[in-house]
Design an enzyme around this catalytic site. Structure first.
Site, PDB file in Angstrom:
ATOM      1  N   THR A 156      15.333 -30.251  12.100  1.00  0.00           N
ATOM      2  CA  THR A 156      15.026 -31.268  11.095  1.00  0.00           C
ATOM      3  C   THR A 156      14.258 -30.680   9.923  1.00  0.00           C
ATOM      4  O   THR A 156      14.336 -31.188   8.805  1.00  0.00           O
ATOM      5  CB  THR A 156      14.237 -32.420  11.743  1.00  0.00           C
ATOM      6  OG1 THR A 156      14.907 -32.833  12.937  1.00  0.00           O
ATOM      7  CG2 THR A 156      14.109 -33.612  10.811  1.00  0.00           C
ATOM      8  N   TYR A 172      14.908 -24.630  23.756  1.00  0.00           N
ATOM      9  CA  TYR A 172      15.579 -25.703  23.012  1.00  0.00           C
ATOM     10  C   TYR A 172      17.077 -25.585  23.242  1.00  0.00           C
ATOM     11  O   TYR A 172      17.710 -24.643  22.781  1.00  0.00           O
ATOM     12  CB  TYR A 172      15.213 -25.571  21.532  1.00  0.00           C
ATOM     13  CG  TYR A 172      15.827 -26.560  20.580  1.00  0.00           C
ATOM     14  CD1 TYR A 172      16.474 -27.720  21.010  1.00  0.00           C
ATOM     15  CD2 TYR A 172      15.731 -26.351  19.208  1.00  0.00           C
ATOM     16  CE1 TYR A 172      17.018 -28.618  20.108  1.00  0.00           C
ATOM     17  CE2 TYR A 172      16.272 -27.241  18.293  1.00  0.00           C
ATOM     18  CZ  TYR A 172      16.915 -28.371  18.748  1.00  0.00           C
ATOM     19  OH  TYR A 172      17.454 -29.255  17.841  1.00  0.00           O
ATOM     20  N   LYS A 205      13.327 -28.596  25.638  1.00  0.00           N
ATOM     21  CA  LYS A 205      13.832 -29.681  24.799  1.00  0.00           C
ATOM     22  C   LYS A 205      15.325 -29.775  25.066  1.00  0.00           C
ATOM     23  O   LYS A 205      16.087 -28.878  24.711  1.00  0.00           O
ATOM     24  CB  LYS A 205      13.574 -29.428  23.316  1.00  0.00           C
ATOM     25  CG  LYS A 205      14.161 -30.526  22.421  1.00  0.00           C
ATOM     26  CD  LYS A 205      14.013 -30.204  20.939  1.00  0.00           C
ATOM     27  CE  LYS A 205      14.706 -31.271  20.085  1.00  0.00           C
ATOM     28  NZ  LYS A 205      14.637 -30.959  18.636  1.00  0.00           N
TER      29      LYS A 205
END
Length: 288
Positions: free
Chosen positions: A42, A129, A158
């Protein structure tokens, strides 16, 4: 390692440069969240230089001296990843978010040795991740937990794989002290109710307090209240991914008056249809 809601924050730009005035105003909206995740997907991490990291990370650290600060450092090169690890250490990150190497498509044994190598060269905690939709590779739960067993500073995952089969396996196999975060807002309620430790959220850029409230209701056993919050904002969760993240979330924050609607190429601002959808949902959800 934190539990709860961590915002994967945007990086605001103005005239091609990081907009620190807008960033300061934006960070003020994030006081209730449990952690800040900086320079992830993001945050447009691949488009941020080392020199910009040297200013951006300390800026956020100074603004939130006591809030956990997790910095994204993953690339598809172990050498470059280690450069970013050392940069994050220097700039006082609390932990590292390390995405599975993209484009290379390593095997499970390659992924194991990649993460083991990183863990052996830093004392910071590491969040693996997993986002196969972007990287082209899925790290198996068995690989994750072998790493957790063999590397004391690999302490969390994650999981942005939307497969509930994998999510259930991840949650079923996880060691008690290992934490698992969802990377998908649109299944965050189900994930948390199933025993997940938190959410690394895109939506909390827009609705930080509401995401925290949902989490608090779940851990306190108020499932019906949490469900109501989740489904109130479910249209927003879906709309934030109708174009590639972070295109919609930056458009939403622009509509809210918080940032310029600017990204770095190859990302490009949302089309008119996306803007109209977001405006409609933000009004329906009483966000604007």
């Amino acid at each position: 390692m934190f539990s709860g809601i961590g915002t994967a924050i945007i990086t605001p730009f103005k005239n091609g440069e990081i907009d620190y005035h807008a960033l300061k105003n934006f960070l003020e909206t994030q006081r209730m969240v449990d952690a800040i995740i900086l320079l992830g997907t993001t945050g447009e991490a691949p488009n941020i230089s080392i020199e910009e990291r040297d200013k951006l990370i300390p800026f956020v650290r100074e603004y939130f001296p006591d809030k956990p600060l997790i910095v994204g450092v993953g690339t598809n090169s172990s050498h470059h990843t280690m450069e970013l690890v050392k940069n994050a250490e220097k700039n006082k990150a609390d932990a590292l978010l390390v995405v599975t190497p993209y484009y290379n498509k390593p095997t499970q044994i390659g992924l194991y040795h990649y993460y083991k190598y990183i863990s052996e060269h830093t004392d910071l905690e590491i969040i693996i991740y997993n986002v196969p939709g972007r990287t082209g590779v899925n790290i198996a739960p068995e690989t994750v937990y072998k790493l957790a067993s063999d590397c004391k500073n690999i302490t969390a995952l994650k999981e942005a794989n939307s497969s509930f089969d994998q999510i259930n396996k991840v949650l079923h196999l996880k060691p008690e002290t290992f934490k698992v975060f969802s990377g998908n807002d649109d299944i965050s309620f189900q994930f948390l109710a199933s025993g997940g430790n938190g959410v690394i959220s895109v939506a909390s850029n827009v609705i930080p307090n509401q995401m925290v409230e949902m989490y608090k209701n779940i851990i306190s056993g108020n499932i019906s209240n949490a469900r109501k919050i989740f489904y109130t904002y479910y249209p927003l969760f879906k709309a934030l991914f109708i174009e590639t993240n972070p295109i919609p979330v930056k458009q939403a924050l622009n509509i809210m008056g918080l940032i310029e609607n600017e990204l770095r190429l190859p990302l490009y601002p949302a089309n008119k249809e996306t803007k109209n959808i977001l405006e409609k949902i933000l009004k329906e959800c009483k966000i604007i």
